[in-house]
Enzyme design. Structure first.
Site, mmCIF file in Angstrom:
data_model
loop_
_atom_site.group_PDB
_atom_site.id
_atom_site.type_symbol
_atom_site.label_atom_id
_atom_site.label_comp_id
_atom_site.label_asym_id
_atom_site.label_seq_id
_atom_site.Cartn_x
_atom_site.Cartn_y
_atom_site.Cartn_z
ATOM 1 N N ASP A 135 20.584 1.656 55.733
ATOM 2 C CA ASP A 135 19.250 2.266 55.643
ATOM 3 C C ASP A 135 19.044 3.045 56.948
ATOM 4 O OD1 ASP A 135 16.503 2.799 55.762
ATOM 5 O OD2 ASP A 135 15.837 0.796 55.250
ATOM 6 N N LYS A 194 16.058 7.279 51.764
ATOM 7 C CA LYS A 194 14.620 7.462 51.938
ATOM 8 C C LYS A 194 14.429 8.900 52.359
ATOM 9 C CE LYS A 194 13.530 2.785 53.527
ATOM 10 N NZ LYS A 194 13.305 1.936 54.714
ATOM 11 N N LYS A 196 14.239 -8.067 46.700
ATOM 12 C CA LYS A 196 14.855 -7.918 48.027
ATOM 13 C C LYS A 196 14.114 -8.830 48.995
ATOM 14 C CE LYS A 196 14.345 -4.204 51.331
ATOM 15 N NZ LYS A 196 14.526 -2.755 51.583
ATOM 16 N N GLU A 237 21.523 -5.247 53.350
ATOM 17 C CA GLU A 237 21.026 -3.983 53.902
ATOM 18 C C GLU A 237 20.886 -4.046 55.424
ATOM 19 O OE1 GLU A 237 17.477 -2.793 51.862
ATOM 20 O OE2 GLU A 237 17.006 -1.172 53.248
ATOM 21 N N GLY A 240 11.922 2.504 50.148
ATOM 22 C CA GLY A 240 10.496 2.792 50.220
ATOM 23 C C GLY A 240 9.969 2.466 51.591
ATOM 24 N N SER A 298 10.205 -5.574 47.375
ATOM 25 C CA SER A 298 10.680 -5.988 48.692
ATOM 26 C C SER A 298 9.733 -7.073 49.205
ATOM 27 C CB SER A 298 10.678 -4.763 49.625
ATOM 28 O OG SER A 298 11.002 -5.144 50.945
ATOM 29 N N ASP A 355 17.593 -7.673 53.366
ATOM 30 C CA ASP A 355 17.448 -6.554 54.303
ATOM 31 C C ASP A 355 17.105 -7.107 55.686
ATOM 32 O OD1 ASP A 355 16.976 -4.210 55.654
ATOM 33 O OD2 ASP A 355 15.303 -3.533 54.387
ATOM 34 N N LYS A 367 13.431 -9.894 52.877
ATOM 35 C CA LYS A 367 13.565 -9.518 54.281
ATOM 36 C C LYS A 367 14.083 -10.734 55.037
ATOM 37 C CE LYS A 367 11.877 -5.282 54.499
ATOM 38 N NZ LYS A 367 12.685 -4.163 55.027
#
Ligand code: OSB
Ligand code: MG
Length: 367
Positions: free
Chosen positions: A238, A262, A161, A213, A290, A135, A188, A163
């Site tokens: 998420d 998660k 991934k 996400e 995570g 990430s 995400d 952000k």
């Protein structure tokens, strides 16, 4: 198990590099380690609540309060059969999923040690290693992002991934996609958009992303449904999936086509498995999210991700991606095929380095 004592350790650990998301930039990561003694054994759990309520309303401080004043007293000096018995006893405590998950994890660790079985075996996990990705936080510029992605690819990660946040989304994803046409790529947003502002994300639908996400608010299942109708790319939830019920309702509503599980966010491994099983029945793929875990939480995430419906790579990176010094003696490394090996010793299969623990401890509460 007769629970003899519980010690809470509020830690603050420096990250190898700052991690920026739509809700802020972090140089350190907090958590509450839960140490439970029973029958001559010590079980460890990790509550991933951070220093601030950016990702979730829970913080390390609220978790300390809930653990010290409500969850620990429910089990101290009593007999607790297993994780399910614990959850039944604290079912009346509203919310505070992460606080519950920390204590639940320690009970699983104890159970595994007592029975001589790994957490993977206790949970019904199958694969000896799990596919993982990395990430990548928001970077200063698209050029810097390309450099950072290149260095993670050089480390061996085969899924990335990114952000994103409003104004730092399309140009960034486009730059990475142009440079790496075949890379497994996903983004995400951590709830940074509304149905209206999410219109800016439309160009992402042509980039062949694995998923988008949590674009919208955590309490916004219905607008995620409306957004998903207009996107070919799967929306993945998420923050919104706080329980097995929320997962079921999100799928019934068509709010997403993928779920990030998660264990902390959903209140522990028992709930995580329930969500996994429901998604499997519904033909919905899941992956293990995570929260920058220490080696303790990472061990639990790996065991969870070895269940069969975890078909997308998890946000479970090698220790070196997060910490120069971790609190477990065990260091997790990336295998050549972008997998990490699941621990196979009894319980979590990791041991805590008391010296490292002391270095990072902010507050210690002995109960
Ligand atoms: O939204 O997935 C998230 C870290 C902290 C809080 C929320 C998130 C994350 C990550 C990092 O994306 C995942 C990891 O642990 O590598
Ligand atoms: Mg997320």
């Amino acid at each position: 198990m007769q629970i003899e004592s519980i010690t809470l350790h509020h830690l603050s650990m420096p990250l190898v590099s700052p991690f920026e998301t739509s809700f802020g930039r972090a140089t350190h990561r907090d958590c509450v380690m839960v140490e439970v003694r029973a029958e001559g054994l010590i079980g460890w759990g990790e509550c991933p609540a951070d220093s601030n309520p950016g990702y979730s309303y829970e913080t390390a401080q609220t978790a300390l309060h809930i653990l010290r004043d409500f969850l620990a007293p429910a089990v101290l000096a009593t007999e607790v059969a297993d994780a399910a018995a614990f959850q039944e006893r604290v079912a009346w405590v509203r919310g505070h999923a992460m606080a519950k998950s920390g204590l639940e994890m320690a009970l699983w660790d104890l159970q595994g040690q007592r029975e001589g079985r790994s957490l993977r075996a206790l949970l019904g996990g199958e694969s000896p290693s799990v596919a993982v990705g990395v990430s990548v936080g928001i970077q200063a510029s698209p050029e810097k992002l390309l450099d950072t992605v290149a260095s993670y690819l050089a480390d061996g990660y085969r899924r990335v991934k990114l952000k994103i946040k409003p104004g730092r989304d399309v140009a960034e994803a486009l730059a990475v996609r142009r440079r790496y046409p075949d890379l497994k790529l996903q983004v995400d947003a951590n709830s940074a958009y509304t149905l209206e502002t999410a219109d800016a994300l439309r160009p992402l639908d042509d980039l062949g992303l694995l998923l988008i996400e949590q674009p919208l608010g955590e309490d916004d299942l219905w607008d995620h449904h409306r957004l998903q109708k207009g996107f070919r790319t799967p929306i993945c939830l998420d923050e919104s999936v706080i329980s097995p019920r929320a997962a079921r309702q999100a799928l019934e509503m068509g709010s997403c086509r993928v779920i990030n599980i998660k264990q902390g966010r959903v209140g522990g491994l028992l709930n995580a498995i329930e969500i996994h099983n429901h998604c499997r029945e519904q033909g919905i793929p899941v992956w293990c999210g995570g929260m920058l875990e220490t080696g303790v939480g990472r061990a639990a995430n790996l065991a969870l991700a070895s269940l069969p419906n975890f078909t997308l790579p998890g946000d479970i990176s090698a220790t070196a991606r997060y910490y120069e010094r971790d609190i477990t003696h065990e260091v997790f490394t990336l295998n050549a095929d972008s997998t990490i090996t699941v621990p196979d010793k009894p319980g979590l299969g990791v041991t805590v380095d008391r010296n490292a623990l002391a270095v990072f401890t902010v507050t210690k509460v002995e109960l």
